[in-house]
Scaffold this active site. Structure first.
Site, mmCIF file in Angstrom:
data_model
loop_
_atom_site.group_PDB
_atom_site.id
_atom_site.type_symbol
_atom_site.label_atom_id
_atom_site.label_comp_id
_atom_site.label_asym_id
_atom_site.label_seq_id
_atom_site.Cartn_x
_atom_site.Cartn_y
_atom_site.Cartn_z
ATOM 1 N N GLU A 188 0.812 -1.218 0.000
ATOM 2 C CA GLU A 188 0.000 0.000 0.000
ATOM 3 C C GLU A 188 0.845 1.268 0.000
ATOM 4 O O GLU A 188 0.522 2.233 -0.704
ATOM 5 C CB GLU A 188 -0.961 0.011 1.196
ATOM 6 C CG GLU A 188 -2.075 -1.025 1.131
ATOM 7 C CD GLU A 188 -1.643 -2.432 1.512
ATOM 8 O OE1 GLU A 188 -0.505 -2.596 1.999
ATOM 9 O OE2 GLU A 188 -2.431 -3.374 1.320
ATOM 10 N N HIS A 212 -10.790 -4.800 10.139
ATOM 11 C CA HIS A 212 -11.433 -4.762 8.814
ATOM 12 C C HIS A 212 -12.792 -4.075 8.866
ATOM 13 O O HIS A 212 -13.632 -4.323 8.002
ATOM 14 C CB HIS A 212 -11.650 -6.180 8.266
ATOM 15 C CG HIS A 212 -10.424 -6.844 7.714
ATOM 16 N ND1 HIS A 212 -9.403 -7.292 8.511
ATOM 17 C CD2 HIS A 212 -10.057 -7.149 6.445
ATOM 18 C CE1 HIS A 212 -8.467 -7.855 7.751
ATOM 19 N NE2 HIS A 212 -8.847 -7.772 6.492
HETATM 20 C C1 LIG Z 1 -2.194 -4.405 4.582
HETATM 21 C C2 LIG Z 1 -3.130 -5.367 3.947
HETATM 22 N N1 LIG Z 1 -3.292 -5.339 2.607
HETATM 23 C C3 LIG Z 1 -4.136 -6.198 2.001
HETATM 24 C C4 LIG Z 1 -4.839 -7.102 2.733
HETATM 25 C C5 LIG Z 1 -5.826 -8.047 2.065
HETATM 26 N N2 LIG Z 1 -5.279 -9.401 2.034
HETATM 27 C C6 LIG Z 1 -5.571 -10.294 2.984
HETATM 28 S S1 LIG Z 1 -4.772 -11.720 2.802
HETATM 29 C C7 LIG Z 1 -4.023 -11.188 1.406
HETATM 30 C C8 LIG Z 1 -3.098 -12.073 0.656
HETATM 31 C C9 LIG Z 1 -1.970 -12.510 1.502
HETATM 32 O O1 LIG Z 1 -1.164 -13.377 0.799
HETATM 33 P P1 LIG Z 1 0.008 -14.132 1.513
HETATM 34 O O2 LIG Z 1 0.765 -13.177 2.374
HETATM 35 O O3 LIG Z 1 0.781 -14.847 0.495
HETATM 36 O O4 LIG Z 1 -0.725 -15.136 2.511
HETATM 37 P P2 LIG Z 1 -1.735 -16.320 2.172
HETATM 38 O O5 LIG Z 1 -3.110 -15.727 2.171
HETATM 39 O O6 LIG Z 1 -1.366 -16.910 0.877
HETATM 40 O O7 LIG Z 1 -1.583 -17.273 3.305
HETATM 41 C C10 LIG Z 1 -4.407 -9.884 1.100
HETATM 42 C C11 LIG Z 1 -3.961 -9.109 -0.053
HETATM 43 C C12 LIG Z 1 -4.658 -7.095 4.129
HETATM 44 N N3 LIG Z 1 -5.346 -7.927 4.924
HETATM 45 N N4 LIG Z 1 -3.793 -6.243 4.706
#
Ligand SMILES: Cc1ncc(C[n+]2csc(CCOP(=O)(O)OP(=O)(O)O)c2C)c(N)n1
Lengths: 325, 319
Positions: free
Chosen positions: A60, A129
């Site tokens: 972000e 959230h």
């Molecule tokens: C700061 C922030 N940006 C975006 C999100 C939305 N979001 C939640 S999980 C996720 C993907 C995370 O991917 P990863 O770190 O690879 O973990 P995984 O879900 O694959 O376990 C996103 C973009 C968030 N929760 N927090």
């Protein structure tokens, strides 16, 4: 006229403005082929390609900073921050950079940036959230902040925001995304800074934002049955906000209630109350009442208790009618 | 390969099965509407939490993510407490205020799952710093996905950990997907472990094989405990299910999911145990039945646990 959902209003606004102006680009996480976490950019990649629909890493601060530089150099970025809570992760870019760059550098260029972000509860998504942080941004000189409550307004205000040469934060409310409403087939915009009188009344002015506009309208039905006619004003923009419409209404009803979903303490209601008290105190027949969330994080398991609703508006209206000076 | 006793291997197998079955049950009760909000399952990735957390003591710290059920269970949270929290009940370890996405239990060193991607990484550094400051031999493990390594917090935290020589093990579970976006769209490298090099942090990439993870984690935990500083372990695994329960994964090639499911870390471990005659059908069946009973009991416990009173909302805002 046609009926659309709120979230489609978002998409239509982006679509139309991108078609019109090649300098407009759309940047965010999962906004490309997934079409955005809430579906705001479904199909946009296919139309505009990956040069203009930029699906970014989860970064972000990087996204917002990039938008600042791109805007300073002639582009008109629209940024999606998936949840309003994540605005906190890129506050430097928004507050120290975007809000100040044009002014600070002697107004030699403009900063036409839109940051769209859904706030609010309703999904039981817990403390990180569900927040409504709009007052933070309304506290920063240089940022405009709008909070459309209907499909009509979100489309019209977003279009105005994209055309505006100032940074504009467009705060959606997740619980409104599925809301249906009528919009004209022809192009229209909604001016930033203008409130909308949703229902006129003579007894109490209720100034509301976003989801609380709908709760206030619900409250007005209940109150009508008791013979109380409230005037419901949808503020639509909270910075700048439409003092004239609010003042005119208070001049008529002599009672003021302000309702928002954000925490009451230091919410936008505090600013409106203060300005009304400073400037037209003599118009009031009773103390101002504010409706807002209690001063606690949004707990996962007590969201329904936490969220302000029409009952709180009814109570506030009744209170201000009883507490005559 | 580290020599493990039969008993230990059965224990690890049981722990992995517990996580898998617990999450399968969660998907069921979530679909019933018994759990509100969002839940994210780690099905297919169970080897990592078990292999890593088995190196830890109760007093060691662990920070994790939204996809955190496996880590919490592997770190020792009791199934009934776990379930009560996810059901939002007042007797959960966080009074039901946290739910799945923020589950924590300080008594077990579980610092908390996080709703903010990358949010837990600097916090984990803080726990490592606290134990270094207090001169204990505790270590901290910090789990996150590959997506989180695109956040500034990851880079800042790794640099700080390196400079301060913190007793921390960063564990990146690279499951190939960040929400609806494949890794190739959001980074130009495959091995996230490469990122550690710029902070002079030793790192290793392993496959989703229990023993590989176990050996690498053992070495890194030992290193941290000896005061030799941080390390990064990357496990290349695969997400079987949607980002959250209810995500139908329309954006994903079915073949890719099938391939992922074929290289099941639990099935491979089980096969090994059968081959080595550590496990047989009878013992296996007993493990499965016992776990089912344990999970049913946990769900029943959660269902009959008290929902919060409205008056609890304002309690304990201040210390
Ligand atoms: C700061 C922030 N940006 C975006 C999100 C939305 N979001 C939640 S999980 C996720 C993907 C995370 O991917 P990863 O770190 O690879 O973990 P995984 O879900 O694959 O376990 C996103 C973009 C968030 N929760 N927090």
């Amino acid at each position: 006229m046609k009926e659309i959902r709120y979230i489609w209003g978002v998409k239509e606004a982006i679509y139309e403005e991108m078609e019109k102006d090649e300098q407009v680009v759309f940047i965010g996480e999962d906004v490309g082929s997934p079409g955005g976490s809430f579906g705001a950019s479904k199909g946009l990649l296919e139309t505009f390609g990956s040069e203009r629909i930029i699906d970014t890493p989860i970064s972000e601060a990087g996204i917002v900073g990039m938008a600042a530089g791109a805007a300073a150099c002639g582009l008109r970025p629209i940024v999606e921050i998936m949840f309003m809570d994540f605005m906190t992760v890129c506050m430097d870019g928004i507050v120290n950079q975007i809000a100040k760059m044009r002014y600070m550098f002697g107004s030699r260029y403009s900063m036409p940036i839109v940051i769209r972000t859904p706030g609010g509860g309703g999904l039981n998504a817990g403390p990180q959230h569900s927040q409504c942080l709009e007052a933070w941004f309304a506290h920063v000189p240089g940022l405009k902040v709008v909070m459309p409550s209907t499909p009509y307004d979100v489309k019209g205000l977003l279009k105005s925001a994209i055309r505006d040469d100032n940074p504009v934060i467009v705060v959606e409310n997740k619980s409104l995304h599925a809301l249906k409403g009528e919009i004209p087939n022809d192009e229209y915009v909604v001016e930033i800074g203008k409130a909308d009188i949703k229902k006129s009344g003579t007894d109490v002015t209720v100034v509301a934002t976003s989801r609380m506009v709908h709760e206030s309208l619900k409250a007005s039905e209940k109150l009508s049955k008791q013979g109380i006619e409230i005037e419901v004003i949808d503020l639509r923009s909270i910075s700048p906000w439409d003092k004239e419409t609010v003042f005119n209404s208070v001049g008529k009803t002599h009672h003021l209630v302000i309702a928002h979903e954000a925490v009451k303490q230091c919410g936008i209601g505090a600013e409106i109350s203060a300005v009304v008290a400073e400037e037209i105190m003599d118009e009031l027949d009773a103390p101002i009442e504010r409706v807002g969330a209690p001063f606690v994080p949004v707990p996962f398991n007590l969201e329904q208790v936490y969220l302000p609703d029409s009952e709180n508006v009814v109570t506030a209206v009744e209170k201000t009618m009883e507490r005559l000076f | 390969m580290t020599k493990l006793s039969k008993k230990t291997m059965i224990l690890f197998y049981t722990q992995m099965i517990r996580i898998r079955k617990m999450e399968e049950k969660l998907m069921e009760v979530f679909a019933n509407g018994e759990i509100p909000g969002f839940i994210h399952v780690c099905i297919g990735q169970e080897a990592t939490p078990v292999a890593v957390c088995s190196q830890l003591n109760d007093s060691d710290y662990m920070a994790n993510t939204h996809r955190g059920h496996g880590h919490a269970l592997a770190k020792g949270i009791k199934p009934d407490m776990f379930m009560a929290e996810l059901f939002g009940r007042s007797n959960g370890p966080c009074r039901g205020r946290a739910g799945s996405m923020h589950l924590a239990d300080m008594n077990l060193g579980i610092l908390g799952a996080n709703g903010i991607v990358g949010g837990g990484i600097p916090i984990a550094n803080g726990a490592a710093f606290a134990s270094m400051y207090k001169k204990t031999d505790q270590v901290t493990v910090c789990f996150f996905g590959e997506g989180a390594t695109d956040e500034g917090t990851f880079h800042e935290a790794l640099n700080i950990a390196s400079v301060m020589k913190l007793p921390i093990i960063f564990v990146c579970e690279n499951n190939g997907w960040a929400e609806f976006t494949p890794q190739s769209v959001h980074m130009t490298i495959k091995d996230v472990s490469k990122r550690a090099a710029s902070y002079k942090i030793p790192a290793k990439t392993v496959s989703n094989d229990f023993f590989e993870i176990y050996d690498a984690a053992a070495a890194f935990v030992k290193r941290a405990r000896q005061g030799k500083g941080p390390s990064l372990l990357e496990v290349q695994s695969s997400r079987w299910h949607g980002h959250f329960v209810g995500d139908a994964q329309k954006y994903r090639d079915k073949k890719e999911i099938d391939t992922a499911m074929k290289s099941d870390c639990i099935a491979n471990f089980k096969k090994y145990l059968f081959e080595k005659k550590i496990l047989n059908k009878k013992i296996n069946q007993k493990i499965l039945t016992d776990i089912d009973q344990e999970i049913d009991a946990a769900v029943e416990f959660a269902r009959t646990s008290p929902l919060p009173e409205a008056s609890e909302l304002m309690e304990e805002l201040w210390a």
